[in-house]
Design an enzyme around this catalytic site. Structure first.
Site, PDB file in Angstrom:
ATOM      1  N   HIS A   1       5.461   4.134  12.667  1.00  0.00           N
ATOM      2  CA  HIS A   1       5.484   4.132  11.201  1.00  0.00           C
ATOM      3  C   HIS A   1       6.484   5.202  10.756  1.00  0.00           C
ATOM      4  O   HIS A   1       6.129   6.370  10.614  1.00  0.00           O
ATOM      5  CB  HIS A   1       4.052   4.440  10.724  1.00  0.00           C
ATOM      6  CG  HIS A   1       3.835   4.510   9.254  1.00  0.00           C
ATOM      7  ND1 HIS A   1       3.161   3.534   8.553  1.00  0.00           N
ATOM      8  CD2 HIS A   1       4.150   5.443   8.338  1.00  0.00           C
ATOM      9  CE1 HIS A   1       3.072   3.874   7.286  1.00  0.00           C
ATOM     10  NE2 HIS A   1       3.672   5.045   7.119  1.00  0.00           N
TER      11      HIS A   1
ATOM     12  N   ARG B   1       0.832  -1.220   0.000  1.00  0.00           N
ATOM     13  CA  ARG B   1       0.000   0.000   0.000  1.00  0.00           C
ATOM     14  C   ARG B   1       0.860   1.261   0.000  1.00  0.00           C
ATOM     15  O   ARG B   1       1.014   1.935  -1.011  1.00  0.00           O
ATOM     16  CB  ARG B   1      -0.941  -0.031   1.226  1.00  0.00           C
ATOM     17  CG  ARG B   1      -2.033   1.025   1.215  1.00  0.00           C
ATOM     18  CD  ARG B   1      -1.622   2.400   1.657  1.00  0.00           C
ATOM     19  NE  ARG B   1      -1.039   2.445   2.994  1.00  0.00           N
ATOM     20  CZ  ARG B   1      -0.467   3.526   3.491  1.00  0.00           C
ATOM     21  NH1 ARG B   1      -0.405   4.641   2.790  1.00  0.00           N
ATOM     22  NH2 ARG B   1       0.087   3.497   4.700  1.00  0.00           N
TER      23      ARG B   1
ATOM     24  N   CYS C   1       4.487   9.293   0.337  1.00  0.00           N
ATOM     25  CA  CYS C   1       3.107   9.758   0.252  1.00  0.00           C
ATOM     26  C   CYS C   1       3.006  10.781  -0.863  1.00  0.00           C
ATOM     27  O   CYS C   1       3.715  11.781  -0.850  1.00  0.00           O
ATOM     28  CB  CYS C   1       2.660  10.367   1.577  1.00  0.00           C
ATOM     29  SG  CYS C   1       0.996  11.032   1.467  1.00  0.00           S
TER      30      CYS C   1
HETATM   31  P1  HMG Z   1     -12.578  14.942  -2.667  1.00  0.00           P
HETATM   32  O1  HMG Z   1     -12.171  15.303  -4.055  1.00  0.00           O
HETATM   33  O2  HMG Z   1     -12.808  16.035  -1.675  1.00  0.00           O
HETATM   34  O3  HMG Z   1     -13.800  13.925  -2.686  1.00  0.00           O
HETATM   35  O4  HMG Z   1     -11.452  13.972  -2.105  1.00  0.00           O
HETATM   36  P2  HMG Z   1     -15.341  14.138  -2.953  1.00  0.00           P
HETATM   37  O5  HMG Z   1     -16.068  13.469  -1.847  1.00  0.00           O
HETATM   38  O6  HMG Z   1     -15.630  15.586  -3.251  1.00  0.00           O
HETATM   39  O7  HMG Z   1     -15.567  13.297  -4.291  1.00  0.00           O
HETATM   40  C1  HMG Z   1     -14.943  13.661  -5.525  1.00  0.00           C
HETATM   41  C2  HMG Z   1     -14.984  12.454  -6.486  1.00  0.00           C
HETATM   42  O8  HMG Z   1     -14.232  11.363  -5.952  1.00  0.00           O
HETATM   43  C3  HMG Z   1     -16.387  11.912  -6.677  1.00  0.00           C
HETATM   44  O9  HMG Z   1     -16.424  11.350  -7.985  1.00  0.00           O
HETATM   45  C4  HMG Z   1     -16.471  10.786  -5.677  1.00  0.00           C
HETATM   46  O10 HMG Z   1     -17.407   9.803  -6.021  1.00  0.00           O
HETATM   47  C5  HMG Z   1     -15.073  10.218  -5.756  1.00  0.00           C
HETATM   48  P3  HMG Z   1     -17.007  12.159  -9.240  1.00  0.00           P
HETATM   49  O11 HMG Z   1     -18.414  12.503  -8.834  1.00  0.00           O
HETATM   50  O12 HMG Z   1     -16.126  13.388  -9.385  1.00  0.00           O
HETATM   51  O13 HMG Z   1     -16.874  11.174 -10.354  1.00  0.00           O
HETATM   52  N1  HMG Z   1     -14.675   9.555  -4.515  1.00  0.00           N
HETATM   53  C6  HMG Z   1     -14.239   8.281  -4.430  1.00  0.00           C
HETATM   54  N2  HMG Z   1     -14.069   7.343  -5.364  1.00  0.00           N
HETATM   55  C7  HMG Z   1     -13.627   6.127  -4.946  1.00  0.00           C
HETATM   56  N3  HMG Z   1     -13.348   5.842  -3.660  1.00  0.00           N
HETATM   57  C8  HMG Z   1     -13.501   6.774  -2.702  1.00  0.00           C
HETATM   58  C9  HMG Z   1     -13.973   8.041  -3.074  1.00  0.00           C
HETATM   59  N4  HMG Z   1     -14.239   9.169  -2.379  1.00  0.00           N
HETATM   60  C10 HMG Z   1     -14.679  10.076  -3.269  1.00  0.00           C
HETATM   61  N5  HMG Z   1     -13.217   6.461  -1.427  1.00  0.00           N
HETATM   62  C11 HMG Z   1     -10.846  12.088  -0.738  1.00  0.00           C
HETATM   63  C12 HMG Z   1     -11.537  13.435  -0.785  1.00  0.00           C
HETATM   64  C13 HMG Z   1     -10.737  11.682   0.716  1.00  0.00           C
HETATM   65  C14 HMG Z   1     -11.671  11.071  -1.516  1.00  0.00           C
HETATM   66  C15 HMG Z   1      -9.443  12.234  -1.386  1.00  0.00           C
HETATM   67  O14 HMG Z   1      -8.796  13.303  -0.758  1.00  0.00           O
HETATM   68  C16 HMG Z   1      -8.599  10.999  -1.273  1.00  0.00           C
HETATM   69  O15 HMG Z   1      -8.884   9.964  -1.858  1.00  0.00           O
HETATM   70  N6  HMG Z   1      -7.485  11.085  -0.499  1.00  0.00           N
HETATM   71  C17 HMG Z   1      -6.593   9.953  -0.268  1.00  0.00           C
HETATM   72  C18 HMG Z   1      -5.162  10.404  -0.335  1.00  0.00           C
HETATM   73  C19 HMG Z   1      -4.251   9.224  -0.061  1.00  0.00           C
HETATM   74  O16 HMG Z   1      -4.565   8.079  -0.333  1.00  0.00           O
HETATM   75  N7  HMG Z   1      -3.068   9.506   0.524  1.00  0.00           N
HETATM   76  C20 HMG Z   1      -2.102   8.501   0.836  1.00  0.00           C
HETATM   77  C21 HMG Z   1      -2.489   7.656   2.021  1.00  0.00           C
HETATM   78  S1  HMG Z   1      -2.117   8.442   3.577  1.00  0.00           S
HETATM   79  C22 HMG Z   1      -0.439   8.090   3.846  1.00  0.00           C
HETATM   80  O17 HMG Z   1       0.225   7.599   2.966  1.00  0.00           O
HETATM   81  C23 HMG Z   1       0.142   8.337   5.208  1.00  0.00           C
HETATM   82  C24 HMG Z   1       0.344   7.036   6.024  1.00  0.00           C
HETATM   83  O18 HMG Z   1       1.209   6.152   5.346  1.00  0.00           O
HETATM   84  C25 HMG Z   1       0.923   7.370   7.398  1.00  0.00           C
HETATM   85  C26 HMG Z   1       2.148   8.278   7.351  1.00  0.00           C
HETATM   86  O19 HMG Z   1       3.124   7.966   6.654  1.00  0.00           O
HETATM   87  O20 HMG Z   1       2.081   9.306   8.055  1.00  0.00           O
HETATM   88  C27 HMG Z   1      -0.984   6.312   6.245  1.00  0.00           C
HETATM   89 MG    MG Z   2       3.358   6.291   5.331  1.00  0.00          MG
END
Ligand code: HMG
Ligand code: MG
Length: 310
Positions: A218, A24, A251
């Site tokens: 992490h 992931r 990230c």
């Molecule tokens: P948004 O653009 O504000 O979402 O994003 P929205 O609710 O306004 O929806 C916009 C569009 O996205 C819509 O589609 C929704 O249906 C779709 P449209 O009508 O335009 O066709 N949508 C989705 N589609 C599939 N699955 C979903 C989903 N949600 C909305 N779940 C959102 C908000 C949270 C979705 C976005 O910001 C996002 O996906 N963020 C994830 C970012 C990410 O994955 N970052 C990396 C992971 S975190 C990390 O790595 C840190 C960690 O490792 C710990 C560390 O290291 O500190 C964990």
């Molecule tokens: Mg991470």
């Protein structure tokens, strides 16, 4: 394959749990699309190397993280091996939860931030809005008897805000636990932590009645501190360690985030001290060498490079 000479070290436990994030965190940042069959094979090789706790993928917006747009396909391809309480997936909102639940997932992770800046960049909402979403997701997950991990990112520093006050991290951690998370992972998203900082934060969390047996660490390895920080956390009582096979990771929404602590580097250190992990290091190194070939570049792990060349 060479192994470290085993000599016990003071202050280390008999065993720890490794929580593998390579599939992931490791792959989410890859620029070119990794075929779903390669991802599935990577997970199978990690399992065969003895890793039991494997974060499989994320059910996030495919527009935000195109690399993980194949989350459904990956789970379908893995079948039972991709499911169960030791195979969590990341879920940012209700839509992500519903996608995961439809596939029979029984462990999820919600991910929040200690800082407002990263919350906006990563989730497109404020910290308090993110908690409103997590509340809905975690309560549904608990009602479905799922296991839930909570992440707090930017625990040790933030690219936009700089230093992050320990009290601010504790407050977000406390709210995560209050939601009903079974486990809390402290993210050093940009790899800036040092060992004293780790000890201070863990002490502050304990003072806030957050037990260390529910905490995971992490560490990303941007500044080469991830292993030292992890061992400091283990000496302080933490028993769950996040790491990424081959040191893959980063990230896409955090400037200067590089790979996670490499699982091989961690296992080499723990094997040397006689701390049990259940991981077969030679098999894991082979898995990472195979993945490095798929990705077309050498592994970031020192141990993989050293043993691969030997
Ligand atoms: P948004 O653009 O504000 O979402 O994003 P929205 O609710 O306004 O929806 C916009 C569009 O996205 C819509 O589609 C929704 O249906 C779709 P449209 O009508 O335009 O066709 N949508 C989705 N589609 C599939 N699955 C979903 C989903 N949600 C909305 N779940 C959102 C908000 C949270 C979705 C976005 O910001 C996002 O996906 N963020 C994830 C970012 C990410 O994955 N970052 C990396 C992971 S975190 C990390 O790595 C840190 C960690 O490792 C710990 C560390 O290291 O500190 C964990
Ligand atoms: Mg991470």
């Amino acid at each position: 394959m060479r192994r470290p000479q085993q000599e016990p070290a003071a202050g280390m436990p008999e065993s720890v749990t490794i929580y593998e994030v390579g599939a992931r965190d490791g792959l989410q940042n890859e620029k070119t699309t990794v075929p779903v069959q390669v991802k599935a094979e990577f997970v199978r090789r990690l399992l065969a190397a003895g890793l039991e706790h494997i974060e499989i993928t994320s059910f996030v917006s495919p527009k935000w993280v195109p690399q993980l747009a194949d989350a459904e396909e990956l789970l379908q391809s893995l079948g039972q091996e991709g499911l169960g309480r030791h195979r969590p997936v990341l879920v940012p909102n209700l839509k992500g939860f519903q996608r995961a639940e439809a596939l029979g997932v029984s462990a999820i992770a919600v991910f929040g931030s200690a800082t407002e800046s990263f919350s906006q960049k990563n989730l497109n909402c404020s910290v308090s809005e993110s908690f409103a979403r997590f509340e809905t997701v975690v309560s549904k997950a608990k009602a479905a008897d799922m296991w839930v991990r909570g992440y707090v990112s930017m625990c040790f520093g933030d690219p936009w805000e700089g230093d992050v006050p320990i009290g601010q991290v504790v407050e977000v951690a406390r709210r995560m636990m209050e939601l009903g998370c079974d486990e809390l992972s402290l993210g050093d998203t940009i790899g800036v932590a040092t060992t004293g900082h780790v000890e201070r934060l863990l002490g502050a969390l304990q003072e806030a009645q957050i037990p260390l047996d529910r905490i995971a660490v992490h560490f990303h390895d941007t500044y080469g501190q991830a292993l030292a920080n992890t061992l400091a956390a283990v000496r302080a009582g933490v028993r769950i360690i996040d790491s990424s096979a081959g040191g893959l990771g980063g990230c896409p929404y955090a400037k200067s985030a590089t790979g996670n602590l490499a699982t091989e580097d961690l296992v080499w250190a723990l094997d040397g001290m006689g701390v049990h992990t259940g991981v077969d290091l030679p098999k894991l190194v082979q898995a990472s060498l195979w993945m490095a070939t798929q990705l077309g570049r050498p592994s970031a792990s020192n141990v993989v490079r050293a043993l691969g060349a030997a």
